[in-house]
Structure formats: structure tokens, C-alpha cells
Design a protein around this motif. Structure first.
Motif, PDB file in Angstrom:
ATOM      1  N   TYR A   1      11.625  10.804  -7.377  1.00 20.29           N
ATOM      2  CA  TYR A   1      10.499  11.183  -6.519  1.00 20.29           C
ATOM      3  C   TYR A   1       9.931   9.956  -5.811  1.00 20.29           C
ATOM      4  O   TYR A   1       9.609   9.999  -4.617  1.00 20.29           O
ATOM      5  CB  TYR A   1       9.390  11.840  -7.357  1.00 20.29           C
ATOM      6  CG  TYR A   1       9.821  13.064  -8.113  1.00 20.29           C
ATOM      7  CD1 TYR A   1      10.759  13.943  -7.582  1.00 20.29           C
ATOM      8  CD2 TYR A   1       9.278  13.353  -9.370  1.00 20.29           C
ATOM      9  CE1 TYR A   1      11.149  15.077  -8.283  1.00 20.29           C
ATOM     10  CE2 TYR A   1       9.658  14.478 -10.068  1.00 20.29           C
ATOM     11  CZ  TYR A   1      10.600  15.338  -9.529  1.00 20.29           C
ATOM     12  OH  TYR A   1      10.992  16.445 -10.230  1.00 20.29           O
ATOM     13  N   TYR A   2       9.805   8.858  -6.567  1.00 21.87           N
ATOM     14  CA  TYR A   2       9.282   7.632  -5.974  1.00 21.87           C
ATOM     15  C   TYR A   2      10.184   7.126  -4.858  1.00 21.87           C
ATOM     16  O   TYR A   2       9.706   6.691  -3.806  1.00 21.87           O
ATOM     17  CB  TYR A   2       9.125   6.545  -7.045  1.00 21.87           C
ATOM     18  CG  TYR A   2       8.986   5.167  -6.438  1.00 21.87           C
ATOM     19  CD1 TYR A   2       7.778   4.755  -5.868  1.00 21.87           C
ATOM     20  CD2 TYR A   2      10.069   4.298  -6.374  1.00 21.87           C
ATOM     21  CE1 TYR A   2       7.652   3.510  -5.284  1.00 21.87           C
ATOM     22  CE2 TYR A   2       9.948   3.044  -5.785  1.00 21.87           C
ATOM     23  CZ  TYR A   2       8.744   2.668  -5.239  1.00 21.87           C
ATOM     24  OH  TYR A   2       8.627   1.444  -4.641  1.00 21.87           O
ATOM     25  N   GLY A   3      11.504   7.153  -5.076  1.00 21.05           N
ATOM     26  CA  GLY A   3      12.443   6.659  -4.080  1.00 21.05           C
ATOM     27  C   GLY A   3      12.302   7.390  -2.757  1.00 21.05           C
ATOM     28  O   GLY A   3      12.286   6.777  -1.685  1.00 21.05           O
TER      29      GLY A   3
ATOM     30  N   LEU B   1       0.830  -1.210   0.000  1.00 19.66           N
ATOM     31  CA  LEU B   1       0.000   0.000   0.000  1.00 19.66           C
ATOM     32  C   LEU B   1       0.860   1.254   0.000  1.00 19.66           C
ATOM     33  O   LEU B   1       0.554   2.240  -0.692  1.00 19.66           O
ATOM     34  CB  LEU B   1      -0.926  -0.010   1.217  1.00 19.66           C
ATOM     35  CG  LEU B   1      -2.067  -1.042   1.188  1.00 19.66           C
ATOM     36  CD1 LEU B   1      -2.832  -1.016   2.510  1.00 19.66           C
ATOM     37  CD2 LEU B   1      -3.007  -0.774   0.020  1.00 19.66           C
ATOM     38  N   ALA B   2       1.949   1.218   0.762  1.00 17.84           N
ATOM     39  CA  ALA B   2       2.856   2.367   0.792  1.00 17.84           C
ATOM     40  C   ALA B   2       3.505   2.587  -0.572  1.00 17.84           C
ATOM     41  O   ALA B   2       3.691   3.739  -1.001  1.00 17.84           O
ATOM     42  CB  ALA B   2       3.923   2.152   1.865  1.00 17.84           C
ATOM     43  N   VAL B   3       3.857   1.510  -1.264  1.00 18.53           N
ATOM     44  CA  VAL B   3       4.455   1.635  -2.594  1.00 18.53           C
ATOM     45  C   VAL B   3       3.441   2.247  -3.567  1.00 18.53           C
ATOM     46  O   VAL B   3       3.784   3.135  -4.365  1.00 18.53           O
ATOM     47  CB  VAL B   3       4.940   0.263  -3.107  1.00 18.53           C
ATOM     48  CG1 VAL B   3       5.312   0.334  -4.587  1.00 18.53           C
ATOM     49  CG2 VAL B   3       6.139  -0.210  -2.302  1.00 18.53           C
ATOM     50  N   VAL B   4       2.202   1.786  -3.523  1.00 19.19           N
ATOM     51  CA  VAL B   4       1.168   2.328  -4.411  1.00 19.19           C
ATOM     52  C   VAL B   4       0.979   3.821  -4.168  1.00 19.19           C
ATOM     53  O   VAL B   4       0.909   4.625  -5.115  1.00 19.19           O
ATOM     54  CB  VAL B   4      -0.154   1.569  -4.201  1.00 19.19           C
ATOM     55  CG1 VAL B   4      -1.305   2.282  -4.911  1.00 19.19           C
ATOM     56  CG2 VAL B   4      -0.026   0.147  -4.715  1.00 19.19           C
ATOM     57  N   LEU B   5       0.905   4.219  -2.896  1.00 19.14           N
ATOM     58  CA  LEU B   5       0.770   5.650  -2.575  1.00 19.14           C
ATOM     59  C   LEU B   5       2.003   6.431  -3.009  1.00 19.14           C
ATOM     60  O   LEU B   5       1.895   7.586  -3.459  1.00 19.14           O
ATOM     61  CB  LEU B   5       0.535   5.817  -1.072  1.00 19.14           C
ATOM     62  CG  LEU B   5      -0.814   5.327  -0.536  1.00 19.14           C
ATOM     63  CD1 LEU B   5      -0.867   5.472   0.979  1.00 19.14           C
ATOM     64  CD2 LEU B   5      -1.957   6.111  -1.188  1.00 19.14           C
TER      65      LEU B   5
ATOM     66  N   VAL C   1       4.934  -2.686 -11.628  1.00 22.46           N
ATOM     67  CA  VAL C   1       6.380  -2.892 -11.756  1.00 22.46           C
ATOM     68  C   VAL C   1       7.094  -2.584 -10.445  1.00 22.46           C
ATOM     69  O   VAL C   1       7.898  -3.381  -9.943  1.00 22.46           O
ATOM     70  CB  VAL C   1       6.962  -2.024 -12.892  1.00 22.46           C
ATOM     71  CG1 VAL C   1       8.497  -2.065 -12.876  1.00 22.46           C
ATOM     72  CG2 VAL C   1       6.444  -2.505 -14.236  1.00 22.46           C
ATOM     73  N   LEU C   2       6.815  -1.430  -9.851  1.00 24.83           N
ATOM     74  CA  LEU C   2       7.534  -1.008  -8.652  1.00 24.83           C
ATOM     75  C   LEU C   2       7.085  -1.790  -7.420  1.00 24.83           C
ATOM     76  O   LEU C   2       7.896  -2.039  -6.524  1.00 24.83           O
ATOM     77  CB  LEU C   2       7.362   0.492  -8.440  1.00 24.83           C
ATOM     78  CG  LEU C   2       8.051   1.359  -9.503  1.00 24.83           C
ATOM     79  CD1 LEU C   2       7.758   2.833  -9.290  1.00 24.83           C
ATOM     80  CD2 LEU C   2       9.557   1.127  -9.504  1.00 24.83           C
ATOM     81  N   THR C   3       5.815  -2.188  -7.370  1.00 28.64           N
ATOM     82  CA  THR C   3       5.366  -3.022  -6.250  1.00 28.64           C
ATOM     83  C   THR C   3       6.046  -4.380  -6.305  1.00 28.64           C
ATOM     84  O   THR C   3       6.534  -4.891  -5.285  1.00 28.64           O
ATOM     85  CB  THR C   3       3.845  -3.199  -6.269  1.00 28.64           C
ATOM     86  OG1 THR C   3       3.216  -1.916  -6.179  1.00 28.64           O
ATOM     87  CG2 THR C   3       3.388  -4.066  -5.103  1.00 28.64           C
ATOM     88  N   GLY C   4       6.080  -4.984  -7.492  1.00 28.21           N
ATOM     89  CA  GLY C   4       6.750  -6.273  -7.634  1.00 28.21           C
ATOM     90  C   GLY C   4       8.231  -6.192  -7.328  1.00 28.21           C
ATOM     91  O   GLY C   4       8.792  -7.068  -6.653  1.00 28.21           O
TER      92      GLY C   4
END
Length: 474
Positions: free
Chosen positions: A125-127, A29-33, A65-68
Motif C-alpha cells: 500500500y505504501y509503495g 512530506l509525501a512519504v509521511v502522507l 524508517v521509510l522516510t530515511g
């Protein structure tokens, strides 16, 4: 102290797998946000576009992609190990490490991709966002705090040597998840202790202990050695909703090893869980992965071959490559290839022996190659030929297999699958230098054989890359 005689108010007690699942859900959930926040910042600051549903939908693949990628890297770095998760400083170190690894992987893919095909600022930004949000989630995750942090209260049924083993395993690997209340044995054993855990009662006392001590799980060390009274007590507890768990399965769950010394002749706990099926896509997909990674490795291997060959030749007399017989799938002997890392006459006197840490037979260039695993690169040929896989138990020499098969229970079980360039034992245990180490490595190998999957294979590959970067080879 593991023993706690006082009863406590009954509260929900989650299994280790359930606590890990809560951690994974919180991270996901944190990755999705974080992806959503990164897309917002990217649209407003970098792209100059409106943050609309269409803008997010067109780039929605980043959520997957980033969640996996996060879950894979987190698993490979033991981020879901409860012993690590409950220690904030250690958790923060792993979080930093995983975030850096993710950025490095992305940068490698970015520079290998066609120009302008992948965004640059978005991943930055994602990191930042994922580091902050995952850190906050871990601080308030119910798997670590409040109602879900209550340890499962267990009774051990049986007083044999397997009881001491599971007590030690819980103390080392799962004391945050399990509380050993006591042991149930025979009537004449009541009052004794095993590993500082007291024998509280006998078979007829099990149901009273279950209710009085709020027991949620019975760990049975050996069903074959249970007396009639103990067996009846276990069945009474089962009828009242208490989980019954064989010791080998719990040991496997919390350590990542199969306790071959404690399973007697029970082949069911050392063979693959699902068995073989012609409809199982895993063997085909794994072979496809082996060929793909083998070809990529070959492309990376060829440019450095001349330099390594020259260094090996200048460092010591002898050949550049070294061939050695190993035992593979179903006991078939094949020839493995490596860069020569020892003197040409290394085994002229000793014969086939395990290599030791600081082995004087290893050359200077050989020591560097072993630290970085470069000496194993020629085995790419074995992988492409089908002698080996990328992931699997490391192949041993026929002399060692013959000796260890006679000495260690179930040792030949390692031969039911293709050996590998790397394996679960290699990423979870230090270099094996004797027969005792071979036993521990077998326990890890059997765990892999029972649980093999593409996810576990990818986990092992990521861990192997980490080992190579740390130069932890011997």
C-alpha cells in the motif's frame, strides 16, 4: 545561450542547495502522507482495526524508517539532481526505479526476519501511495516551478583558464540553476568573449552591472590574480549584499569534484573541511560499519568460494587468488587480495599497467567476475585487517602512485584516509584506463575526502549495489 544582456525584474533566486532542500522536504512530506494512507488502508482492509491515534502511534516508527530509506535511495539515484528533476520523463523513470528498489530492499529484510515480525500488505500500500504522491509533489514543487525556478544570475570575475572551466561546468551540470550574464576582466579585455560569454566590463563597472543586470552572485576565478581595481569592485558588490563565491567551491558544488587543476597551491580546498578531532565519532562509527559489513560479506563469500575457485582453475592455469602491492593510509604499502581474473603471466612483458576495457589478458571467468565485481570479494580480509575500508579512494599500485604524484597536483592527498573497496570515483565515473582518467578520479576522491560522512558512505554503498546489478564492471 548563456548570455542574456537584458535586465529583468528582481525575483527571489534560490541556490542549488536550497532548491534541493525544497525537493527533499516535498518528498519527505509525501512519504509521511503515504505512510499514513498505507496505515489507514491496512487498518481497515487487512487488520480489521479502527484507525485511531493509538493504532498509528504504535506503528509510528515506519514514518522514520521509510522516510530515511526514501531519502537515501533518492540521493543515490540522483533524484535531487535538478537536471533530472526538471525533465518529467526522466524524473518518472527514476521514481519507478527508486520505488522498485525500496520494495526489493524491504522484501529482502522481510524474508530474513522472523515470521510475522513485519507486515506484508502495508508496504505494498505504501509503495503505491508514495509513487502517486511523490509524483504529484514533483509536478507542483516550487523548486521546479514559479517563483523559485528563477535562475541565479551570475558574473564571472576573471578571464583566466579557470573561467572557461566554470562556464563549461555550469553549462553541463547547472544550467537550470545558474545564468551566466557575463564576465568582468581588465579594461583592455572588454568586448572579448570566453566560451561565447562576453567580457562586459572592468573592475569599476562591477557595481553598475550588479544593479543593472540583477546579479546575485560573483564567481571569482582566482583571488591571487585580481588587480586592485577588480578586487575593489568585488568588495563593493559584497557590501551591497552580493554573494562572492570562489570558482573551486562552485565547481565542487555542482560537479561533485574538486578541480585540482584550478586551485594552484591552495591546500585549503583539497583537505577535509572539518579537520581531525578526537571528539568526532565518524572514524569510530565508520570502522564499526567496516567490521559489520565485512563480517556479513564474509558469511556471503564463503558459500560461493568453492564454485568460484573451481571455475577459475578450470578456465586457465594458475592460482585462484592474486596478491598485489597497493599503497594505503599515509603511504603504507600493503598486499591486496583478489580472485585471479587475468592470465598468470599477464604482466610478464608489460609490467604494471592500467587494465583496459576488453583487455585480452582477462580470462573468460575473469571477465564475468569483473563485470559483477566478484573478483574484489577477497578484499573483505583487507577490510577486517584494517588495511582498507568499505568506502574510500581505490588503492593504487606503488608504481602508479609514484608516477601520478609527479604528474598530478595533490595526488598524494588520496593517502590521508584509508583506501576503500568502493568509492565516490567508482560510482560517479567509468573505469580508469590512463593518467587522464586518474586525474578525473582524483577530483572525485578529493570531494569524498572533504565531505566524508556516514550518509555519503551509505549513498556510495547503495550506488555500488546498483553498479553490481547492472554488471558495469570492466
Amino acid at each position: 545561450m548563456l548570455f542574456s544582456p537584458s535586465p529583468q525584474r528582481k525575483r527571489l533566486q534560490l541556490r542549488i542547495s536550497e532548491r534541493r532542500l525544497l525537493l527533499m522536504i516535498g518528498d519527505a512530506l509525501a512519504v509521511v502522507l503515504s505512510v499514513l494512507a498505507a496505515l489507514f488502508i491496512w487498518s481497515v482492509v487487512a487488520q480489521g482495526e479502527s484507525f485511531t491515534f493509538e493504532f498509528v502511534w504504535y506503528r509510528s516508527y515506519w514514518f522514520f524508517v521509510l522516510t530515511g530509506m526514501w531519502l537515501l535511495l533518492a540521493s543515490a539515484n540522483d533524484f535531487y539532481d535538478l537536471n533530472i528533476a526538471v525533465q518529467r520523463s526522466l524524473m518518472l523513470q527514476r521514481l519507478i526505479l527508486i520505488t522498485v528498489q525500496m520494495l526489493v530492499v524491504y522484501l529482502i529484510i522481510f524474508f530474513l526476519s522472523p515470521p510475522v515480525s513485519l507486515p506484508r500488505l502495508f508496504i505494498l500500500y505504501y509503495g503505491v501511495a508514495s509513487f502517486i504522491l511523490i509524483g504529484l509533489v514533483r509536478l507542483v514543487n516550487p523548486a521546479l516551478l514559479g517563483w523559485a525556478s528563477v535562475r541565479r544570475r551570475v558574473l564571472i570575475v576573471g578571464t583566466d583558464w579557470a573561467a572557461m572551466s566554470i562556464i563549461g561546468a555550469i553549462g553541463r551540470y547547472a544550467h537550470h540553476a545558474y545564468e551566466i550574464v557575463g564576465i568582468v576582466g581588465e579594461a583592455d579585455e572588454v568586448g572579448q568573449s570566453i566560451g561565447d560569454v562576453p567580457v562586459l566590463g572592468a573592475g569599476p563597472d562591477i557595481l553598475l552591472l550588479v544593479h543593472g543586470q540583477q546579479i546575485s552572485e560573483l564567481v571569482v576565478t582566482s583571488t591571487r590574480e585580481l588587480s586592485g581595481a577588480l578586487f575593489q569592485g568585488v568588495m563593493d558588490a559584497y557590501e551591497h549584499g552580493v554573494t562572492i563565491l570562489p570558482m573551486p567551491l562552485l565547481y565542487e558544488r555542482i560537479t561533485g569534484q574538486v578541480p585540482v587543476e584550478h586551485v594552484n597551491n591552495n591546500w585549503a580546498v583539497v583537505l577535509p573541511i572539518g579537520g581531525n578531532s578526537i571528539f568526532n565519532p565518524y572514524p569510530f562509527l565508520k570502522r564499526l560499519m567496516d567490521i559489520g559489513l565485512g563480517l556479513l560479506g564474509l558469511l556471503a563469500f564463503l558459500p560461493i568460494l568453492p564454485m568460484l575457485a573451481l571455475a577459475i582453475r578450470l578456465d586457465s592455469p594458475g592460482g585462484i587468488f592474486y596478491g598485489q602491492e597497493r599503497v594505503g593510509l599515509n603511504g603504507r604499502v600493503f598486499r591486496i587480495y583478489k580472485f585471479r581474473s587475468m592470465r598468470a603471466d599477464a604482466e610478464a612483458v608489460t609490467g604494471a599497467v592500467f587494465s583496459q576495457k576488453g583487455d585480452p589478458r582477462v580470462t573468460r571467468v575473469g571477465r564475468l567476475m569483473r563485470m559483477t565485481r566478484l573478483d574484489e570479494l577477497p578484499q573483505i580480509i583487507n577490510i577486517l585487517r584494517g588495511d582498507m575500508s568499505v568506502v574510500g579512494p581505490r588503492p593504487e599500485r606503488p608504481e602508479h602512485v609514484k608516477r601520478l604524484t609527479q604528474k598530478i597536483p595533490f595526488y598524494r592527498t588520496r593517502l590521508v584516509i584509508r583506501p576503500g573497496l568502493t568509492g565516490w570515483a567508482q560510482v560517479r565515473y567509468n573505469y580508469g584506463a590512463n593518467d587522464e582518467d586518474a586525474l578525473v578520479k582524483l577530483q572525485y576522491d578529493l570531494y569524498y575526502i572533504r565531505h566524508q560522512s556516514l550518509v555519503l558512505d551509505l549513498n556510495i554503498i547503495v550506488r555500488t549495489v546498483g553498479k553490481v546489478i547492472k554488471m558495469s564492471g570492466v
